[in-house]
Scaffold this motif. Structure first.
Motif, PDB file in Angstrom:
ATOM      1  N   THR A 155      39.524  65.506  20.064  1.00 49.75           N
ATOM      2  CA  THR A 155      40.865  64.961  20.218  1.00 49.75           C
ATOM      3  C   THR A 155      41.651  65.711  21.279  1.00 49.75           C
ATOM      4  O   THR A 155      42.436  65.129  22.026  1.00 49.75           O
ATOM      5  N   LEU A 156      41.417  67.003  21.366  1.00 46.95           N
ATOM      6  CA  LEU A 156      42.173  67.846  22.283  1.00 46.95           C
ATOM      7  C   LEU A 156      41.595  67.884  23.696  1.00 46.95           C
ATOM      8  O   LEU A 156      42.327  67.746  24.681  1.00 46.95           O
ATOM      9  N   LEU A 157      40.281  68.087  23.829  1.00 48.60           N
ATOM     10  CA  LEU A 157      39.681  68.442  25.123  1.00 48.60           C
ATOM     11  C   LEU A 157      39.850  67.394  26.218  1.00 48.60           C
ATOM     12  O   LEU A 157      39.947  67.777  27.394  1.00 48.60           O
ATOM     13  N   PRO A 158      39.886  66.076  25.919  1.00 51.13           N
ATOM     14  CA  PRO A 158      40.128  65.128  27.021  1.00 51.13           C
ATOM     15  C   PRO A 158      41.464  65.343  27.722  1.00 51.13           C
ATOM     16  O   PRO A 158      41.649  64.866  28.841  1.00 51.13           O
ATOM     17  N   HIS A 159      42.390  66.067  27.106  1.00 48.00           N
ATOM     18  CA  HIS A 159      43.706  66.316  27.691  1.00 48.00           C
ATOM     19  C   HIS A 159      43.785  67.675  28.383  1.00 48.00           C
ATOM     20  O   HIS A 159      44.859  68.079  28.816  1.00 48.00           O
ATOM     21  N   VAL A 160      42.656  68.368  28.478  1.00 48.02           N
ATOM     22  CA  VAL A 160      42.608  69.694  29.084  1.00 48.02           C
ATOM     23  C   VAL A 160      41.920  69.593  30.441  1.00 48.02           C
ATOM     24  O   VAL A 160      40.916  68.882  30.574  1.00 48.02           O
ATOM     25  N   PRO A 161      42.436  70.268  31.476  1.00 47.20           N
ATOM     26  CA  PRO A 161      41.747  70.250  32.778  1.00 47.20           C
ATOM     27  C   PRO A 161      40.289  70.670  32.629  1.00 47.20           C
ATOM     28  O   PRO A 161      39.953  71.538  31.820  1.00 47.20           O
ATOM     29  N   GLY A 208      36.308  75.071  28.543  1.00 47.54           N
ATOM     30  CA  GLY A 208      35.592  76.127  27.835  1.00 47.54           C
ATOM     31  C   GLY A 208      36.554  77.085  27.155  1.00 47.54           C
ATOM     32  O   GLY A 208      36.366  77.474  25.998  1.00 47.54           O
ATOM     33  N   ARG A 209      37.625  77.455  27.875  1.00 42.90           N
ATOM     34  CA  ARG A 209      38.607  78.363  27.291  1.00 42.90           C
ATOM     35  C   ARG A 209      39.349  77.700  26.134  1.00 42.90           C
ATOM     36  O   ARG A 209      39.618  78.340  25.112  1.00 42.90           O
ATOM     37  N   ALA A 210      39.714  76.432  26.338  1.00 45.31           N
ATOM     38  CA  ALA A 210      40.425  75.725  25.276  1.00 45.31           C
ATOM     39  C   ALA A 210      39.559  75.626  24.020  1.00 45.31           C
ATOM     40  O   ALA A 210      40.033  75.862  22.903  1.00 45.31           O
ATOM     41  N   GLY A 211      38.273  75.269  24.205  1.00 42.78           N
ATOM     42  CA  GLY A 211      37.367  75.221  23.059  1.00 42.78           C
ATOM     43  C   GLY A 211      37.215  76.585  22.416  1.00 42.78           C
ATOM     44  O   GLY A 211      37.150  76.707  21.185  1.00 42.78           O
ATOM     45  N   TRP A 250      48.413  72.076  27.182  1.00 41.12           N
ATOM     46  CA  TRP A 250      47.062  72.219  26.644  1.00 41.12           C
ATOM     47  C   TRP A 250      46.924  73.476  25.788  1.00 41.12           C
ATOM     48  O   TRP A 250      46.147  73.495  24.831  1.00 41.12           O
ATOM     49  N   VAL A 251      47.706  74.510  26.093  1.00 40.39           N
ATOM     50  CA  VAL A 251      47.671  75.703  25.235  1.00 40.39           C
ATOM     51  C   VAL A 251      48.249  75.389  23.867  1.00 40.39           C
ATOM     52  O   VAL A 251      47.713  75.811  22.837  1.00 40.39           O
ATOM     53  N   ARG A 252      49.356  74.638  23.822  1.00 41.29           N
ATOM     54  CA  ARG A 252      49.922  74.242  22.529  1.00 41.29           C
ATOM     55  C   ARG A 252      48.926  73.402  21.734  1.00 41.29           C
ATOM     56  O   ARG A 252      48.793  73.555  20.513  1.00 41.29           O
ATOM     57  N   GLY A 305      31.060  61.985  31.811  1.00 40.82           N
ATOM     58  CA  GLY A 305      31.747  60.714  32.004  1.00 40.82           C
ATOM     59  C   GLY A 305      31.591  59.737  30.862  1.00 40.82           C
ATOM     60  O   GLY A 305      31.854  58.549  31.039  1.00 40.82           O
ATOM     61  N   ASP A 306      31.172  60.196  29.701  1.00 40.69           N
ATOM     62  CA  ASP A 306      30.958  59.314  28.554  1.00 40.69           C
ATOM     63  C   ASP A 306      31.633  59.921  27.322  1.00 40.69           C
ATOM     64  O   ASP A 306      30.976  60.462  26.440  1.00 40.69           O
ATOM     65  N   PRO A 307      32.970  59.855  27.246  1.00 43.78           N
ATOM     66  CA  PRO A 307      33.664  60.487  26.120  1.00 43.78           C
ATOM     67  C   PRO A 307      33.267  59.928  24.764  1.00 43.78           C
ATOM     68  O   PRO A 307      33.219  60.663  23.784  1.00 43.78           O
ATOM     69  N   GLU A 308      32.969  58.627  24.704  1.00 39.63           N
ATOM     70  CA  GLU A 308      32.554  58.051  23.420  1.00 39.63           C
ATOM     71  C   GLU A 308      31.200  58.606  22.994  1.00 39.63           C
ATOM     72  O   GLU A 308      30.991  58.974  21.834  1.00 39.63           O
TER      73      GLU A 308
END
Length: 411
Positions: free
Chosen positions: A132-138, A143-146, A17-19, A339-342
Motif C-alpha cells: 500500500t505504501l511503496l507505490p507512493h515512494v520514489p 529499499g529504505r522505506a521498506g 513518504w516518511v510519514r 512494472g507490474d504492481p498487481e
C-alpha cells in the motif's frame, strides 16, 4: 497553481513518504513485533502463575502462527472488498484489542481465540502495509522505506525483552494492559500517515480464463518462494531456542538468556533498514544472496562449542536477518516483476504465506526433534542446513536463468 520543483517540493515529497513509512512501521510493530514477539517472554509467567499449563501456553503461541497464515491468505480478499486503508486500520485495532482481551484469567478457548485473531491481524498487516505504501515512494528510496516499515519487528523484539520483565513485576494483568496501551498509542500514531488515496497493489480476483491468459511466474520467482520458506525454517532455532540454549544448554541462567534475547532484538532493529539500503545500493538479488550466506555461517557457528562473543555475533546477525530478509524479498519480487504492481502484490502475498508455512513447520518440527533429543547442536545444524539449501537453490536457479539468457534467440 502548480508548485514549482525545488527544495520545498522535494522536502514535502520526503515528508509524505516518511510519514507513510512510519505508519507502516507502527502497523508491523503492533501486528508482528508486539502481538507475536511480546508473548515469548510472557510464557514463563503464564505457567508459573497458573494461567496455563506448559502445553497450553505453547499451543497459544502456535495459535498466533496459525492466525498469521490465515491472515496472509485472506488479505487479498479483504483488499478487494474494502479500501486498503479501512482494512489496515481495522486490523491495527483488532491486534490492539487482542491485548485487552487477554488481560484477565479466562478459559483456554477464550485466549486461543484472541491469539488467533491477533495472528490474523498480523498476517493481513504484513501483506498489505508495504504494497500500500511503496507505490507512493520514489523508486530509489523504496529499499529504505521498506526497511523503516519492517524495523517494527525488531523494535517489538527488543522492547519485549526490556518492557515485559518490568511490567511483570506489577502482575500479569497489568502486563497485558500495559502492552495494550502501548499498542493503542502506536495505532493512533500510525492511523493517519498513510498516503492520501492509497491503493494496494494486491490485485482483485481474476476469472479462470484471465488466470490462464496471464503468464505464469518465472522460475526465479517460484524458487524465491521456496527459498523464503526455507529461510523462515532456518531462523527458528534462534527465534525459539536461543534463550533456552544460553540459559540451560550453557548453564548461564535465565538472566543471561534474557540478555541474549535483547541482543537478538537490537540486531533486529537495525536489520531491515540496513538490508533495504544495501538492496538500493547493489540490487536486491545480490543482497538476498549475501544475506543467505551470512545466515548459513552464523547459524552453523553454534553447532560447535564456541565462546560467548561468537554467540553474541551470531545473535546479532540472525537477529538482523529475521526481519531484514523481509524487505530484501519484497525488493526482489519487484525486481522480478518490474512494472507490474498487481503481479508484485500477488507474489508478495504468496511469499508471505510461504514464510508463514516455513516458520510454523520449522517451529513444530524442531520442537519435536528437541523433545526427542534435547540436542541444541542438532537444532542449529538443521536450521543452518535449511538456509544452506535455500542458498544452493538460489545459485542453481541463477545459473539456469543466466544460461537461458545466453542462448541465441531463434528466428
Amino acid at each position: 497553481m502548480r508548485q514549482p520543483a525545488g527544495p520545498g517540493r522535494e522536502h514535502d515529497e520526503v515528508t509524505r513518504w516518511v510519514r507513510g513509512a512510519v505508519s507502516g512501521l507502527c502497523a508491523i510493530l503492533v501486528g508482528i513485533g508486539l502481538a507475536r514477539f511480546a508473548y515469548t517472554p510472557l510464557i514463563p509467567a503464564l505457567i508459573e502463575q497458573g494461567w496455563f499449563s506448559p502445553g497450553g501456553a505453547a499451543y497459544l503461541g502456535a495459535a498466533n502462527l496459525a492466525g498469521y497464515f490465515v491472515g496472509a491468505l485472506v488479505a487479498r480478499k479483504m483488499a478487494t472488498l474494502r479500501s486498503p486503508l479501512v482494512v489496515l486500520r481495522a486490523n491495527l485495532a483488532l491486534a490492539t484489542l487482542a491485548f485487552f482481551g487477554c488481560a484477565f484469567p479466562a478459559p483456554f478457548l477464550w485466549f486461543f481465540l484472541w491469539r488467533l485473531l491477533a495472528g490474523i491481524a498480523g498476517g493481513v498487516l504484513m501483506v498489505l502495509a508495504a504494497p500500500t505504501l511503496l507505490p507512493h515512494v520514489p523508486l530509489d528510496r523504496r529499499g529504505r522505506a521498506g526497511g523503516i516499515v519492517f524495523t517494527g519487528v525488531g523494535i517489538g523484539i527488543a522492547s519485549s525483552g526490556l518492557l515485559v520483565p518490568a511490567l511483570l513485576r506489577l502482575g500479569l494483568t497489568e502486563t497485558w494492559l500495559g502492552l495494550g496501551l502501548l499498542a493503542l498509542i502506536l495505532t493512533v500514531i500510525g492511523w493517519s500517515g498513510w498516503p492520501a488515496g492509497a491503493r494496494t497493489s494486491i490485485p482483485p480476483p481474476r476469472s479462470k480464463t484471465q488466470s490462464r491468459a496471464r503468464a505464469h511466474p518465472g522460475l526465479a520467482l517460484k524458487a524465491l518462494f521456496v527459498e523464503y520458506g526455507l529461510n523462515a525454517t532456518g531462523l527458528v532455532p534462534h527465534m525459539v531456542f536461543l534463550v533456552d540454549f544460553v540459559a540451560r544448554g550453557l548453564v548461564r541462567g535465565i538472566d543471561t538468556g534474557s540478555v541474549f534475547w535483547i541482543v537478538f532484538g537490537l540486531g533486529a532493529m537495525a536489520g531491515p533498514l540496513l538490508a533495504g539500503m544495501l538492496g538500493d545500493r547493489i540490487g536486491f538479488g545480490r543482497a538476498f544472496r549475501l544475506a543467505l550466506i551470512g545466515q548459513t555461517v552464523m547459524i552453523l557457528l553454534l553447532v560447535v562449542p564456541v565462546g560467548l562473543p561468537w554467540i553474541v555475533a551470531s545473535s546479532v546477525v540472525i537477529g538482523a536477518a529475521a526481519p531484514g530478509i523481509v524487505p530484501l524479498v519484497l525488493g526482489r519480487v519487484q525486481e522480478l516483476l518490474p512494472g507490474d504492481p498487481e503481479g508484485q502484490g500477488a507474489a508478495w502475498r504468496v511469499a508471505t504465506m510461504a514464510f508463514a508455512l516455513g516458520q510454523a513447520a520449522g517451529a513444530y518440527g524442531l520442537s519435536f526433534v528437541f523433545d526427542r533429543t534435547q540436542d541444541y547442536a542438532l537444532l542449529f545444524a538443521l536450521g543452518g542446513g535449511a538456509v544452506a539449501a535455500a542458498l544452493a537453490l538460489e545459485v542453481a536457479v541463477a545459473l539456469v536463468v543466466r544460461r537461458q539468457a545466453a542462448r541465441p534467440c531463434e528466428v
